[in-house]
Design a protein around this motif. Structure first.
Motif, PDB file in Angstrom:
ATOM      1  N   VAL A 405      67.132 -26.063   7.855  1.00 16.05           N
ATOM      2  CA  VAL A 405      68.014 -24.905   7.947  1.00 16.05           C
ATOM      3  C   VAL A 405      68.251 -24.294   6.565  1.00 16.05           C
ATOM      4  CG1 VAL A 405      70.333 -24.115   8.609  1.00 16.05           C
ATOM      5  CG2 VAL A 405      69.096 -25.754  10.052  1.00 16.05           C
ATOM      6  N   HIS A 410      64.789 -22.239   9.109  1.00 16.70           N
ATOM      7  CA  HIS A 410      64.844 -22.340  10.573  1.00 16.70           C
ATOM      8  C   HIS A 410      66.268 -22.077  11.053  1.00 16.70           C
ATOM      9  CE1 HIS A 410      60.797 -24.028  11.006  1.00 16.70           C
ATOM     10  NE2 HIS A 410      61.036 -24.630   9.856  1.00 16.70           N
ATOM     11  N   SER A 411      66.378 -21.632  12.316  1.00 17.83           N
ATOM     12  CA  SER A 411      67.719 -21.388  12.834  1.00 17.83           C
ATOM     13  C   SER A 411      68.348 -22.708  13.228  1.00 17.83           C
ATOM     14  CB  SER A 411      67.680 -20.443  14.034  1.00 17.83           C
ATOM     15  OG  SER A 411      67.416 -21.168  15.219  1.00 17.83           O
ATOM     16  N   SER A 412      69.657 -22.749  13.068  1.00 14.80           N
ATOM     17  CA  SER A 412      70.407 -23.958  13.370  1.00 14.80           C
ATOM     18  C   SER A 412      70.195 -24.374  14.838  1.00 14.80           C
ATOM     19  CB  SER A 412      71.871 -23.687  13.061  1.00 14.80           C
ATOM     20  OG  SER A 412      72.683 -24.567  13.738  1.00 14.80           O
TER      21      SER A 412
END
Ligand code: TEU
Length: 564
Positions: A405, A410-412
């Motif tokens: 993250v 990257h998205s949580s």
């Protein structure tokens, strides 16, 4: 030579931190295990493997040991341990310890001494290296090589006091021991002998295929999107690994009759496994391979793939064939690093949880090899409903989350989706003993939340219910103890191209078993060669209202036996 006792045995793994808490501090302990030994004796298991209980800062829940010859006060004392061992032996079971010697804790006296100066007599007990040539020590990119740690970040930690770095394949609090140094090996063997002299019955050896590294420590290949390289090819199953394990055998195991040694080897191939477990080579009894638990992942461990049954059968079938003549398989779906199998390869919905858990147990236990049960598997415990990253405790999950993250963009939510499916904390939620507050695990606040489904899924209810997963596992264990075909029978995979059915036979002398498991929520017919020959066979065990022949209900398993 007589067949070894562990061919006929079933091992049960305890993760002490999450098993039973006797003193109410929220963490399991040895006295908690002592109180629950009858649960294990009732199940019928032969061996207990204890995850690490030695003194440890608990950075990786005990896989970071600061004193190999003492018990962590959070778990109890050596006196408690002796009492536990006696209780295990009184019940006719054996006990093996977790041996964590690829690395120690950074708080071990050995490391403290090693770190104290470049001319410390123990400097060479660990992997110290200067910065990359031409780089300023301690600056980004100056690490001696580009390997990433398994838990995120670089595999090197800079130590300003001496201006050098030390290698840690796992966390920075788990420096790798240098097995090239004979003093290190002698110290480890002495410690192992001390435990065996105390009465333990063997060892499960943590990442023991990491102890021999390519001593030039070369850069590895960086996957696109990653910050660091995969160093595994340079530290797994290295040039001296067989030599070290053979030496360990000579120095520790030789002449001791009833031991069990099992080597955890994330990088092992079948060919290597056959060598490690060939009795003539005198190394170890069996290995834990990883191929079958990595069947649903790609080169990046943090990308999810659906299970393809044909691939799983291909892997396990090759291991069965590869170790048929020489060596021995260990059989496992679960341990403290893997998500719960009923949630992963089965169906943990209320409708099919019990049935699919039994099917998975039967398919595994009827392979040729020694089965391992991980605490809670015998009652069909499931993955946990983690809401946010704050619900996780595992250093691997937290390290991966931070790297993915914060550093890789990257998205949580995406990372959480993967962690919910794959995170190790799924296996580590407290053992569900009953439907009371905190599932009977503790009177205090548990270190990791109890799964709310303990109201339905718990050991007390399972022992009460003759149709439970627990009693099914008990029957599987009894079947192994009673019928040599389960232990010694050869193995033939059937229907390798079927995506729903897992089918095989075992044959020993004039006895043959047929096992068919349905890995799907639909009815399926097993069109096996020679099906008619099984029409009058005895149905030994099934997990659903028996239907005729080889028409299987969703998630059903059938075990047939016939004599020629
Ligand atoms: O695990 C080694 C290992 O292969 C894991 O790092 C595995 O790749 C990962 O957990 C998959 O998610 C052993 C122990 O079983 C583990 O608990 C320890 O954290 C690790 O070694 C370091 O001692």
């Amino acid at each position: 030579m007589d067949n070894p006792w562990w061919h006929r045995s079933v091992v049960y793994q305890i993760y002490p931190r999450s098993f039973a808490d006797a003193n109410g501090d929220g963490m399991g302990d040895l006295r908690g295990i002592i109180q629950r030994l009858d649960h294990l004796a009732g199940l019928g298991v032969d061996v207990i493997w204890l995850s690490p209980i030695c003194r440890s800062p608990q950075d990786d829940n005990g896989y970071d040991i600061s004193d190999y010859q003492d018990i962590d006060p959070a778990f109890g004392s050596l006196a408690d341990f002796d009492e536990l061992l006696a209780g295990v032996h009184e019940r006719g079971m054996r006990l093996i310890m977790d041996l964590v010697v690829n690395h120690s804790s950074d708080e071990h006296a050995w490391f403290a001494e090693s770190r104290s100066g470049k001319d410390s007599p123990k400097r060479d007990w660990y992997w110290w290296r200067p910065a990359r040539p031409g780089m300023e020590p301690g600056t980004p990119g100056a690490e001696p090589n580009n390997w990433g740690s398994v838990f995120g970040g670089s595999a090197w930690e800079y130590d300003p006091a001496t201006g050098e770095y030390y290698l840690h394949i796992f966390s920075r609090k788990q420096p790798d021991l240098n097995w090239e140094n004979p003093e290190v090996r002698e110290a480890v063997y002495a410690m192992m002998n001390w435990w065996l002299d105390r009465g333990v019955d063997g060892f499960r050896m943590d990442v023991i295929d990491h102890i021999s590294k390519d001593t030039s420590l070369p850069d590895g290949v960086v996957r696109p999107g990653s910050l660091y390289a995969e160093g595994g090819p340079h530290y797994m199953n290295g040039p001296r690994n067989h030599e070290f394990l053979h030496e360990m055998h000579e120095r520790v195991f030789a002449g001791r009759a009833t031991l069990l040694t099992v080597a955890e080897m994330p990088g092992v191939t079948i060919e290597e496994a056959a060598r490690y477990t060939d009795p003539a080579r005198r190394e170890v009894d069996m290995v834990f391979g990883f191929e079958h638990v990595w069947v649903d992942r790609g080169p990046d461990p943090w990308v999810l793939y659906p299970l393809r049954l044909t691939k799983l059968k291909g892997i396990l079938g090759r291991w069965q064939a590869g170790l048929a003549d020489v060596g021995w398989n260990s059989l496992y779906w679960n341990n403290h690093d893997q998500p719960r199998v009923v949630s992963r390869y089965g169906d943990d919905s209320p409708e099919f949880r019990v049935r699919s858990a039994k099917m998975l147990g039967a398919v595994l236990h009827l392979h040729r090899g020694t089965p391992y049960i991980y605490q809670g598997e015998e009652i069909g415990m499931t993955n946990a409903p983690f809401a946010s990253i704050a619900d996780f405790r595992d250093i691997e999950a937290l390290g991966h989350y931070a790297q993915a993250v914060e550093h890789e963009g990257h998205s949580s939510e995406d990372v959480l989706t993967v962690l919910r499916a794959r995170g190790r904390d799924n296996a580590r939620t407290p053992m569900q003993w009953d439907d009371s507050h905190q599932a009977g695990f503790t009177t205090g606040t548990p270190w990791l939340a109890v799964n709310p489904n303990h109201k339905e899924i718990n050991a007390a209810a399972a022992v009460e219910d003759p149709d439970s997963v627990y009693h099914f596992y008990r029957r599987l264990i009894a079947l192994r103890h009673d019928d040599p075909v389960v232990v010694y029978g050869d193995f033939t995979m059937l229907l390798p191209d079927d995506e729903r059915l897992y089918a095989f036979t075992r044959r020993h002398g004039d006895t043959e078993l047929l096992v068919v498991g349905n890995f799907s929520g639909e009815r399926a017919r097993a069109d096996i060669p020679g099906a008619e020959a099984w029409s009058s066979a005895e149905l030994v065990l099934t997990n659903a209202p028996a239907r005729t022949g080889l028409d299987l209900e969703p998630w059903q398993v059938v075990i047939y036996r016939r004599r020629a």
